[in-house]
Design a protein around this motif. Structure first.
Motif, PDB file in Angstrom:
ATOM      1  N   GLY A 309       0.784  -1.216   0.000  1.00 43.14           N
ATOM      2  CA  GLY A 309       0.000   0.000   0.000  1.00 43.14           C
ATOM      3  C   GLY A 309       0.819   1.269   0.000  1.00 43.14           C
ATOM      4  N   ARG A 310       1.235   1.716   1.186  1.00 48.78           N
ATOM      5  CA  ARG A 310       1.923   3.008   1.298  1.00 48.78           C
ATOM      6  C   ARG A 310       3.176   3.078   0.427  1.00 48.78           C
ATOM      7  NH1 ARG A 310      -0.529   2.024   6.141  1.00 48.78           N
ATOM      8  NH2 ARG A 310      -1.587   3.776   7.164  1.00 48.78           N
ATOM      9  N   ALA A 311       3.890   1.956   0.325  1.00 50.72           N
ATOM     10  CA  ALA A 311       5.105   1.963  -0.502  1.00 50.72           C
ATOM     11  C   ALA A 311       4.767   2.222  -1.961  1.00 50.72           C
ATOM     12  CB  ALA A 311       5.850   0.639  -0.361  1.00 50.72           C
ATOM     13  N   MET A 312       3.589   1.771  -2.393  1.00 48.60           N
ATOM     14  CA  MET A 312       3.210   2.005  -3.777  1.00 48.60           C
ATOM     15  C   MET A 312       2.686   3.426  -3.994  1.00 48.60           C
ATOM     16  SD  MET A 312       1.270  -0.644  -6.348  1.00 48.60           S
ATOM     17  CE  MET A 312       2.197  -2.068  -5.781  1.00 48.60           C
ATOM     18  N   LEU A 313       2.247   4.084  -2.930  1.00 49.40           N
ATOM     19  CA  LEU A 313       1.954   5.517  -3.045  1.00 49.40           C
ATOM     20  C   LEU A 313       3.243   6.294  -3.310  1.00 49.40           C
ATOM     21  CD1 LEU A 313      -0.620   6.188  -0.167  1.00 49.40           C
ATOM     22  CD2 LEU A 313      -1.093   5.872  -2.602  1.00 49.40           C
ATOM     23  N   ARG A 314       4.321   5.849  -2.660  1.00 52.33           N
ATOM     24  CA  ARG A 314       5.600   6.530  -2.846  1.00 52.33           C
ATOM     25  C   ARG A 314       6.248   6.183  -4.177  1.00 52.33           C
ATOM     26  NH1 ARG A 314       6.107   4.640   2.541  1.00 52.33           N
ATOM     27  NH2 ARG A 314       7.538   2.980   1.906  1.00 52.33           N
ATOM     28  N   ASP A 315       5.987   4.960  -4.638  1.00 50.02           N
ATOM     29  CA  ASP A 315       6.703   4.448  -5.813  1.00 50.02           C
ATOM     30  C   ASP A 315       5.739   3.688  -6.725  1.00 50.02           C
ATOM     31  OD1 ASP A 315       8.379   3.357  -7.685  1.00 50.02           O
ATOM     32  OD2 ASP A 315       9.525   2.122  -6.268  1.00 50.02           O
ATOM     33  N   PRO A 316       5.215   4.341  -7.765  1.00 48.18           N
ATOM     34  CA  PRO A 316       4.288   3.652  -8.676  1.00 48.18           C
ATOM     35  C   PRO A 316       4.924   2.452  -9.370  1.00 48.18           C
ATOM     36  CG  PRO A 316       4.275   6.025  -9.069  1.00 48.18           C
ATOM     37  CD  PRO A 316       5.429   5.741  -8.154  1.00 48.18           C
ATOM     38  N   TYR A 317       6.275   2.422  -9.407  1.00 47.14           N
ATOM     39  CA  TYR A 317       6.990   1.361 -10.112  1.00 47.14           C
ATOM     40  C   TYR A 317       7.586   0.348  -9.136  1.00 47.14           C
ATOM     41  CZ  TYR A 317       6.319   5.137 -13.356  1.00 47.14           C
ATOM     42  OH  TYR A 317       5.747   6.144 -14.096  1.00 47.14           O
ATOM     43  N   TRP A 318       6.925   0.180  -8.006  1.00 51.18           N
ATOM     44  CA  TRP A 318       7.405  -0.743  -6.964  1.00 51.18           C
ATOM     45  C   TRP A 318       7.636  -2.131  -7.547  1.00 51.18           C
ATOM     46  CZ3 TRP A 318       6.436  -5.314  -4.517  1.00 51.18           C
ATOM     47  CH2 TRP A 318       6.978  -5.498  -3.240  1.00 51.18           C
ATOM     48  N   ALA A 319       6.726  -2.606  -8.380  1.00 52.04           N
ATOM     49  CA  ALA A 319       6.858  -3.960  -8.931  1.00 52.04           C
ATOM     50  C   ALA A 319       8.095  -4.085  -9.814  1.00 52.04           C
ATOM     51  CB  ALA A 319       5.598  -4.335  -9.718  1.00 52.04           C
ATOM     52  N   ILE A 320       8.352  -3.076 -10.646  1.00 49.59           N
ATOM     53  CA  ILE A 320       9.550  -3.090 -11.487  1.00 49.59           C
ATOM     54  C   ILE A 320      10.804  -3.110 -10.624  1.00 49.59           C
ATOM     55  CG2 ILE A 320      10.935  -1.700 -13.088  1.00 49.59           C
ATOM     56  CD1 ILE A 320       8.314  -0.767 -14.363  1.00 49.59           C
ATOM     57  N   HIS A 321      10.822  -2.274  -9.604  1.00 51.15           N
ATOM     58  CA  HIS A 321      12.004  -2.186  -8.746  1.00 51.15           C
ATOM     59  C   HIS A 321      12.195  -3.455  -7.920  1.00 51.15           C
ATOM     60  CE1 HIS A 321      11.331   2.394  -9.169  1.00 51.15           C
ATOM     61  NE2 HIS A 321      12.041   1.914 -10.170  1.00 51.15           N
ATOM     62  N   ALA A 322      11.076  -4.098  -7.528  1.00 52.62           N
ATOM     63  CA  ALA A 322      11.183  -5.375  -6.815  1.00 52.62           C
ATOM     64  C   ALA A 322      11.805  -6.430  -7.711  1.00 52.62           C
ATOM     65  CB  ALA A 322       9.798  -5.823  -6.343  1.00 52.62           C
ATOM     66  N   ALA A 323      11.380  -6.482  -8.961  1.00 49.88           N
ATOM     67  CA  ALA A 323      11.940  -7.459  -9.895  1.00 49.88           C
ATOM     68  C   ALA A 323      13.437  -7.244 -10.073  1.00 49.88           C
ATOM     69  CB  ALA A 323      11.217  -7.374 -11.235  1.00 49.88           C
ATOM     70  N   LYS A 324      13.842  -6.006 -10.227  1.00 47.22           N
ATOM     71  CA  LYS A 324      15.268  -5.693 -10.364  1.00 47.22           C
ATOM     72  C   LYS A 324      16.047  -6.155  -9.131  1.00 47.22           C
ATOM     73  CE  LYS A 324      15.876  -3.382 -14.298  1.00 47.22           C
ATOM     74  NZ  LYS A 324      16.896  -3.769 -15.302  1.00 47.22           N
ATOM     75  N   GLU A 325      15.517  -5.840  -7.958  1.00 48.25           N
ATOM     76  CA  GLU A 325      16.208  -6.163  -6.708  1.00 48.25           C
ATOM     77  C   GLU A 325      16.299  -7.674  -6.481  1.00 48.25           C
ATOM     78  OE1 GLU A 325      18.144  -5.428  -3.075  1.00 48.25           O
ATOM     79  OE2 GLU A 325      17.630  -4.002  -4.661  1.00 48.25           O
ATOM     80  N   LEU A 326      15.221  -8.399  -6.863  1.00 51.54           N
ATOM     81  CA  LEU A 326      15.158  -9.827  -6.586  1.00 51.54           C
ATOM     82  C   LEU A 326      15.717 -10.687  -7.715  1.00 51.54           C
ATOM     83  CD1 LEU A 326      11.605  -9.856  -4.956  1.00 51.54           C
ATOM     84  CD2 LEU A 326      13.802 -10.014  -3.766  1.00 51.54           C
ATOM     85  N   GLY A 327      16.253 -10.012  -8.752  1.00 47.49           N
ATOM     86  CA  GLY A 327      16.928 -10.741  -9.811  1.00 47.49           C
ATOM     87  C   GLY A 327      16.031 -11.302 -10.883  1.00 47.49           C
TER      88      GLY A 327
END
Length: 342
Positions: A309-327
């Motif tokens: 929730g709140r993290a996605m308010l801060r970062d609309p591209y949370w999913a993209i950044h998660a994929a990058k971080e998790l390889g």
């Protein structure tokens, strides 16, 4: 592959990943008429561009007096359908599925005059009014209104509907003994209102459409219910037609001292308990801002989907950044690719 990025299917839901943007009120209807506008277009469509698997639009009122404030969205009339359909169609363009949370604030409707509730028990907070206790006939009209709102959601093209039964709003008020002091059948049988809402929604949507219900698994106020108590209520909701539980907590009043220990994943165990007891899929939510925390919930098989929730308010591209971080291979849209090249 990180489990966050494995597909998930439930009835008609066919999600490209397990990341959910949960409903978060925007208080952004400037006209006061409940109509979603440009803010809502940008807000939801940008999270689809950002790679989210499922978006659930904010609590949207099934009745004008069901809004938390007059800046909230509505779906109590057919004239809302085109605006919602535009958002749905644009979200679908980016491979994301979208639902809408149908709700009524009950005694927590700040701008209703008066608000309504199961009983004339005022919410314990500054500025709240004493509510009108709904008559039995009015209760049944609201059940019908939930069904009509679900029908409109289907006509607008939503992939799923979520019924809001959490956070101290109307359905929660009915199944909470702290608020429901009625003497009719809706007071003698606390889950009955929510159960009949589920039945009305289920009857209004296609048989293959997944119906989600958000519940507060625990109240933190003195005398409030615990997870063990809500299990039987949720069993009734499941048997009435709920396919997926979205498990949160609280909302029925200020938490008693020491009762609410907030931290990353603080509600996950409650989601897991309901999942195990009822053999039903669940969405876990609650400060799962960090990629590793969200991934761990799935790796440890505590939930089927994870809401951010709140993290996605801060970062609309949370999913993209998660994929990058998790390889994983990141779902970067073609126009943005050069922004991710080293």
């Amino acid at each position: 592959m990180a489990k966050l990025f494995t597909p998930y299917q439930l009835k008609n839901l066919n999600l490209k990943n397990r990341i959910v943007m949960p409903p978060m009120c925007q208080y952004a209807v400037e006209t006061g008429d409940g109509m979603p506008g440009e803010w809502h277009n940008v807000h939801y469509i940008s999270r689809a561009v950002g790679g989210t698997g499922l978006i659930i639009a904010e609590m949207t009122a099934i009745h004008p007096d069901g809004r938390i404030t007059n800046e909230d969205t509505g779906i109590w009339d057919d004239h809302f359908i085109p605006a919602w359909r535009h958002i749905v169609d644009e979200v679908h363009r980016y491979g994301t599925q979208i639902g809408i949370q149908l709700g009524h604030a009950g005694r927590k409707a700040e701008d209703a005059n008066p608000p309504v509730a199961p009983s004339a028990v005022r919410y314990d907070g500054e500025g709240y009014k004493e509510p009108h206790a709904l008559t039995t006939a009015e209760v049944e009209q609201l059940i019908q209104a939930y069904g009509e709102a679900a029908r409109r959601a289907v006509e607008a093209g939503f992939d799923t509907v979520e019924i809001h039964g959490a956070h101290g709003y109307l359905i929660h008020q009915f199944h909470s003994p702290l608020v429901n002091q009625r003497e009719d059948e809706y007071g003698k049988d606390l889950p009955l209102f929510g159960e009949r809402v589920v039945q009305a929604v289920r009857a209004a949507v296609p048989a293959d459409m997944a119906v989600i219900m958000r519940v507060s698994a625990r109240e933190y106020v003195e005398g409030g219910y615990e997870v063990e108590d809500i299990i039987e209520t949720c069993r009734r909701y499941r048997d009435a037609g709920v396919d997926l539980l979205h498990v949160s907590s609280g909302g029925e009043g200020p938490a008693r001292k020491g009762a609410m220990q907030v931290g990353p994943g603080y509600q996950v165990n409650m989601a897991s308990q309901l999942r195990d007891a009822l053999q039903i899929p669940v969405i876990a939510v609650g400060l799962l801002d960090e990629f590793a925390d969200a991934e761990r919930v799935l790796e440890e098989d505590q939930a089927d989907l994870v809401a951010v929730g709140r993290a996605m308010l801060r970062d609309p591209y949370w999913a993209i950044h998660a994929a990058k971080e998790l390889g994983d291979e990141a779902p970067v849209p073609q126009p943005y690719l050069r922004g991710y090249h080293k």
